[in-house]
Design an enzyme around this catalytic site. Structure first.
Site, PDB file in Angstrom:
ATOM      1  N   HIS A  50      -0.787   5.378   7.883  1.00 34.26           N
ATOM      2  CA  HIS A  50      -1.934   4.557   7.478  1.00 34.26           C
ATOM      3  C   HIS A  50      -2.115   3.448   8.511  1.00 34.26           C
ATOM      4  CE1 HIS A  50      -4.755   2.094   5.422  1.00 34.26           C
ATOM      5  NE2 HIS A  50      -3.914   1.081   5.357  1.00 34.26           N
ATOM      6  N   GLU A  66       0.804  -1.229   0.000  1.00 36.40           N
ATOM      7  CA  GLU A  66       0.000   0.000   0.000  1.00 36.40           C
ATOM      8  C   GLU A  66       0.838   1.280   0.000  1.00 36.40           C
ATOM      9  OE1 GLU A  66      -4.175  -0.355   1.642  1.00 36.40           O
ATOM     10  OE2 GLU A  66      -2.955  -1.035   3.320  1.00 36.40           O
ATOM     11  N   HIS A  87      -5.150   0.606  10.640  1.00 32.54           N
ATOM     12  CA  HIS A  87      -6.450  -0.064  10.696  1.00 32.54           C
ATOM     13  C   HIS A  87      -6.970   0.029  12.134  1.00 32.54           C
ATOM     14  CE1 HIS A  87      -4.021  -2.586   7.617  1.00 32.54           C
ATOM     15  NE2 HIS A  87      -4.558  -1.543   7.010  1.00 32.54           N
TER      16      HIS A  87
HETATM   17 ZN   LIG Z   1      -4.285  -0.891   4.957  1.00 31.38          ZN
END
Ligand SMILES: [Zn+2]
Length: 246
Positions: free
Chosen positions: A107, A88, A109
């Site tokens: 980034h 990513e 989660h």
């Molecule tokens: Zn991700």
């Protein structure tokens, strides 16, 4: 393959202190529960705005300075390496391209943010520590431009779509996936990523009690200016915790 044939001339070596700080930021984000085995943080290169630094494909809690790679705005490695970067990485390259003001990107989660993306709700500043949320987070719907996917930002097309959804905000929620936070430095983006998660928890709790009186946009801006000017105080604490644990 990203490990060969660089397309952009490699920049000079990045400042060693910046590389070390980025590695520390990885471990802080793990220690503070923002990332787990997944998630990543990058910083724009100090000598070339068209490059950025990001760990090789490794769990953030394990990252050291030796793991940091230099990538260009295509998401390709600036120099050949035996290591590969994250799938990513295009989250980072496309946001740096679209937003010259952004110097660092996280980034993650992180769990409390997920319910917002899947219900189309915005994160909004519930207290003075999250003034960076301003008028609210942005929302990225991957299905709009790409139909059914594995939800990952695995190419420049999806990275660009994400950057467009981010717009001028500091935080974009990614439906059914996570969130991405931006900032003007490593210290500030780490602070924002930590407090995006805190804000999400508090917002869910407050919503269960009744309608929420959020900070106005002006209150948010004033609060952000004050707290983010003192962010080094929190950074020193978080770094000390990581160092004491290692
Ligand atoms: Zn991700």
């Amino acid at each position: 393959m990203t490990s060969t044939s660089p397309k952009t001339p490699a920049p000079p070596k990045a400042d060693a202190a910046l590389v070390e700080k980025l590695a520390m930021a990885n471990r802080i984000l793990y220690n503070q529960g923002v990332v787990d085995g997944f998630g990543h943080i990058s910083v724009r290169h100090d000598k070339s705005p068209d490059h950025f630094l990001l760990s090789r494909n490794r769990a953030p809690g394990l990252v050291t300075a030796e793991d940091i790679l230099c990538l260009d705005m295509n998401g390709d490695l600036a120099e050949p390496s035996e290591h590969r970067s994250y799938l990513e990485r295009f989250i980072h390259s496309e946001i740096y391209k679209a937003r010259p003001d952004v110097m660092s990107v996280v980034h993650s989660h992180s769990q409390s943010v997920i319910p917002f993306g899947v219900t189309g709700q915005r994160l909004r500043p519930i207290f003075h520590m999250s003034g960076f949320l301003g008028s609210g987070s942005s929302l990225f719907e991957i299905r709009d431009g790409a139909g059914n996917t594995d939800m990952l930002i695995r190419d420049t097309y999806l990275g660009k779509a994400l950057a467009q959804s981010l717009g001028a905000s500091n935080c974009v929620l990614m439906r059914g996936h996570g969130s991405t936070t931006t900032g003007p430095s490593i210290e500030v983006v780490v602070y924002r990523a930590i407090y995006a998660e805190v804000n999400a928890k508090l917002q869910i709790q407050a919503a269960a009690l009744g309608p929420i009186n959020f900070l106005t946009e002006e209150e948010a801006a004033l609060a952000a200016a004050t707290t983010e000017a003192q962010v080094v105080r929190a950074w020193d604490l978080w770094r000390g915790i990581v160092q004491a644990a290692s």
